[in-house]
Write a protein that holds these residues in place. Structure first.
Motif, PDB file in Angstrom:
ATOM      1  N   LYS A 145       0.829  -1.206   0.000  1.00 21.03           N
ATOM      2  CA  LYS A 145       0.000   0.000   0.000  1.00 21.03           C
ATOM      3  C   LYS A 145       0.862   1.254   0.000  1.00 21.03           C
ATOM      4  N   VAL A 146       1.974   1.228   0.721  1.00 18.62           N
ATOM      5  CA  VAL A 146       2.889   2.367   0.723  1.00 18.62           C
ATOM      6  C   VAL A 146       3.403   2.637  -0.686  1.00 18.62           C
ATOM      7  N   LEU A 147       3.792   1.579  -1.405  1.00 14.32           N
ATOM      8  CA  LEU A 147       4.252   1.755  -2.784  1.00 14.32           C
ATOM      9  C   LEU A 147       3.148   2.316  -3.670  1.00 14.32           C
ATOM     10  N   GLU A 148       1.921   1.853  -3.471  1.00 15.86           N
ATOM     11  CA  GLU A 148       0.799   2.377  -4.246  1.00 15.86           C
ATOM     12  C   GLU A 148       0.601   3.860  -3.967  1.00 15.86           C
ATOM     13  N   ASN A 149       0.733   4.251  -2.697  1.00 19.51           N
ATOM     14  CA  ASN A 149       0.582   5.655  -2.328  1.00 19.51           C
ATOM     15  C   ASN A 149       1.675   6.517  -2.960  1.00 19.51           C
ATOM     16  N   ARG A 206      10.553  -6.143   7.808  1.00 20.17           N
ATOM     17  CA  ARG A 206      10.359  -7.161   6.768  1.00 20.17           C
ATOM     18  C   ARG A 206      11.545  -7.086   5.818  1.00 20.17           C
ATOM     19  N   LEU A 207      12.179  -8.217   5.552  1.00 17.53           N
ATOM     20  CA  LEU A 207      13.300  -8.282   4.626  1.00 17.53           C
ATOM     21  C   LEU A 207      12.783  -8.595   3.222  1.00 17.53           C
ATOM     22  N   TYR A 208      13.225  -7.807   2.237  1.00 13.85           N
ATOM     23  CA  TYR A 208      12.829  -8.044   0.850  1.00 13.85           C
ATOM     24  C   TYR A 208      14.062  -8.220  -0.018  1.00 13.85           C
ATOM     25  N   SER A 209      13.984  -9.170  -0.946  1.00 15.31           N
ATOM     26  CA  SER A 209      15.042  -9.353  -1.930  1.00 15.31           C
ATOM     27  C   SER A 209      14.802  -8.391  -3.094  1.00 15.31           C
ATOM     28  N   LEU A 210      15.800  -8.246  -3.943  1.00 20.54           N
ATOM     29  CA  LEU A 210      15.632  -7.419  -5.139  1.00 20.54           C
ATOM     30  C   LEU A 210      14.522  -7.981  -6.015  1.00 20.54           C
ATOM     31  N   CYS A 211      14.465  -9.293  -6.153  1.00 24.96           N
ATOM     32  CA  CYS A 211      13.419  -9.921  -6.961  1.00 24.96           C
ATOM     33  C   CYS A 211      12.025  -9.591  -6.414  1.00 24.96           C
ATOM     34  N   GLU A 212      11.864  -9.668  -5.107  1.00 26.05           N
ATOM     35  CA  GLU A 212      10.566  -9.358  -4.488  1.00 26.05           C
ATOM     36  C   GLU A 212      10.191  -7.900  -4.676  1.00 26.05           C
ATOM     37  N   MET A 213      11.175  -7.012  -4.564  1.00 23.44           N
ATOM     38  CA  MET A 213      10.896  -5.582  -4.742  1.00 23.44           C
ATOM     39  C   MET A 213      10.521  -5.285  -6.192  1.00 23.44           C
ATOM     40  N   ILE A 214      11.196  -5.908  -7.142  1.00 20.51           N
ATOM     41  CA  ILE A 214      10.855  -5.696  -8.550  1.00 20.51           C
ATOM     42  C   ILE A 214       9.420  -6.152  -8.824  1.00 20.51           C
ATOM     43  N   GLU A 215       9.038  -7.281  -8.232  1.00 19.19           N
ATOM     44  CA  GLU A 215       7.670  -7.781  -8.402  1.00 19.19           C
ATOM     45  C   GLU A 215       6.654  -6.779  -7.860  1.00 19.19           C
ATOM     46  N   MET A 216       6.944  -6.193  -6.700  1.00 17.30           N
ATOM     47  CA  MET A 216       6.019  -5.202  -6.129  1.00 17.30           C
ATOM     48  C   MET A 216       6.023  -3.916  -6.945  1.00 17.30           C
ATOM     49  N   PHE A 217       7.197  -3.499  -7.403  1.00 14.69           N
ATOM     50  CA  PHE A 217       7.267  -2.319  -8.273  1.00 14.69           C
ATOM     51  C   PHE A 217       6.382  -2.518  -9.498  1.00 14.69           C
ATOM     52  N   ASN A 218       6.535  -3.660 -10.145  1.00 13.59           N
ATOM     53  CA  ASN A 218       5.754  -3.930 -11.349  1.00 13.59           C
ATOM     54  C   ASN A 218       4.262  -3.962 -11.052  1.00 13.59           C
ATOM     55  N   HIS A 219       3.907  -4.482  -9.889  1.00 10.11           N
ATOM     56  CA  HIS A 219       2.490  -4.598  -9.519  1.00 10.11           C
ATOM     57  C   HIS A 219       1.827  -3.226  -9.424  1.00 10.11           C
ATOM     58  N   VAL A 220       2.536  -2.236  -8.904  1.00  7.35           N
ATOM     59  CA  VAL A 220       1.924  -0.909  -8.713  1.00  7.35           C
ATOM     60  C   VAL A 220       2.180   0.028  -9.883  1.00  7.35           C
ATOM     61  N   GLY A 221       3.057  -0.363 -10.832  1.00  8.23           N
ATOM     62  CA  GLY A 221       3.271   0.469 -12.015  1.00  8.23           C
ATOM     63  C   GLY A 221       4.619   1.154 -12.099  1.00  8.23           C
ATOM     64  N   PHE A 222       5.590   0.733 -11.287  1.00  2.00           N
ATOM     65  CA  PHE A 222       6.951   1.247 -11.379  1.00  2.00           C
ATOM     66  C   PHE A 222       7.800   0.312 -12.239  1.00  2.00           C
ATOM     67  N   ARG A 223       8.880   0.849 -12.785  1.00  2.88           N
ATOM     68  CA  ARG A 223       9.910   0.011 -13.407  1.00  2.88           C
ATOM     69  C   ARG A 223      11.250   0.355 -12.773  1.00  2.88           C
ATOM     70  N   LEU A 224      12.008  -0.660 -12.465  1.00  5.08           N
ATOM     71  CA  LEU A 224      13.302  -0.461 -11.830  1.00  5.08           C
ATOM     72  C   LEU A 224      14.287   0.142 -12.820  1.00  5.08           C
ATOM     73  N   LEU A 225      14.983   1.198 -12.381  1.00  2.28           N
ATOM     74  CA  LEU A 225      16.017   1.817 -13.206  1.00  2.28           C
ATOM     75  C   LEU A 225      17.417   1.367 -12.810  1.00  2.28           C
ATOM     76  N   LYS A 226      17.642   1.258 -11.478  1.00  2.00           N
ATOM     77  CA  LYS A 226      18.996   1.002 -10.992  1.00  2.00           C
ATOM     78  C   LYS A 226      18.931   0.446  -9.586  1.00  2.00           C
ATOM     79  N   ALA A 227      19.887  -0.426  -9.267  1.00  2.96           N
ATOM     80  CA  ALA A 227      20.036  -0.942  -7.904  1.00  2.96           C
ATOM     81  C   ALA A 227      21.471  -0.709  -7.455  1.00  2.96           C
TER      82      ALA A 227
END
Length: 257
Positions: free
Chosen positions: A132-136, A214-235
């Motif tokens: 929800k935070v990412l959606e906001n 809560r610990l998140y991997s890069l893969c998990e964060m990318i999945e959440m980014f994609n779900h709300v409409g973000f695309r990863l640029l850089k890590a």
């Protein structure tokens, strides 16, 4: 209070005078300015852009962004830290709009060119609330707006516990005027680290604080980014701008709407 209850809404009690007294001495202005410069370089937004500092604390980075010509709004849940932020902004002679707000309930709409959540301020809540935070944030940003999120590297954190040969790590250290005993426990079923800190001064315990991440991997964060409409640029893996690696202590991501 049992151990489980300590971690319910822990963030409402954690960010008080004890937090400020212990962390402030650990955050000299050279470090603060260097990290603020990293935020600016990573977001790569022109001066004059509007930027949202989510979990701004005492505005340790926001004052530098404002000084460098960005229009900054800072939100935090802690009234104590917001008061410190106001003092800091006046001392720096900069204008930062400060709001007391729960990031889960942000209701901005396309008001910002950029946003950042810095120094492990993401992952406090349940998976649903973290999403929800990412959606906001997505809703708060204009088209092509960018967000920077800085968290612990999950792989590196698991390695710390593996190397300790235990699911609990206990550490004594001095911070500020306190001797602190920290007990960090890895909750593998929920991918969380739960920590309790006991503060000692003049040979007596003065308070204790708990936090849970809560610990998140890069893969998990990318999945959440994609779900709300973000695309990863850089890590990134550090505040020096190094690429993210399995051994990096941190996972710092920049994503675009």
């Amino acid at each position: 209070m049992n151990r489980k209850e300590e971690f319910i809404e822990w963030f409402r009690k954690f960010f008080d005078e004890y937090y400020y007294e212990t962390y402030r001495v650990y955050e000299p202005e050279g470090r603060n300015e260097s990290e603020a410069r990293f935020i600016v370089d990573a977001l790569d937004l022109p001066k004059g852009s509007s930027i949202l500092d989510i979990g701004c604390g005492y505005a340790r980075h926001a004052v530098y962004l404002a000084r460098w010509g960005y229009r900054v709004v800072g939100i935090d849940l802690s009234n104590f830290l917001l008061n410190k932020a106001g003092e800091r902004c006046r001392n720096f002679g900069v204008n930062v709009k400060l709001l007391q707000m729960d990031m889960r309930r942000m209701d901005f709409y396309e008001e910002f060119d950029g946003a950042y959540i810095f120094y492990t301020t993401y992952g406090y809540f349940s998976d649903e609330e973290n999403l929800k935070v990412l959606e906001n944030i997505h809703r708060a940003l204009r088209k092509c707006g960018r967000v920077l999120i800085d968290i612990w590297n999950k792989v590196h954190t698991y390695a710390r516990f593996y190397n300790s040969r235990n699911d609990t790590i206990c550490t004594w250290y001095y911070l500020g005027n306190y001797l602190i005993l920290e007990e960090m426990k890895l909750d593998m079923l929920n991918d969380r680290v739960n920590s309790k800190r006991r503060f000692f001064k003049d040979s007596r315990e003065v308070t204790s604080k708990a936090f849970s991440l809560r610990l998140y991997s890069l893969c998990e964060m990318i999945e959440m980014f994609n779900h709300v409409g973000f695309r990863l640029l850089k890590a990134f893996g550090s505040y020096r701008g190094e690429d993210y690696r399995i051994t990096s202590p941190r996972l710092i991501m920049v994503a675009e709407k």
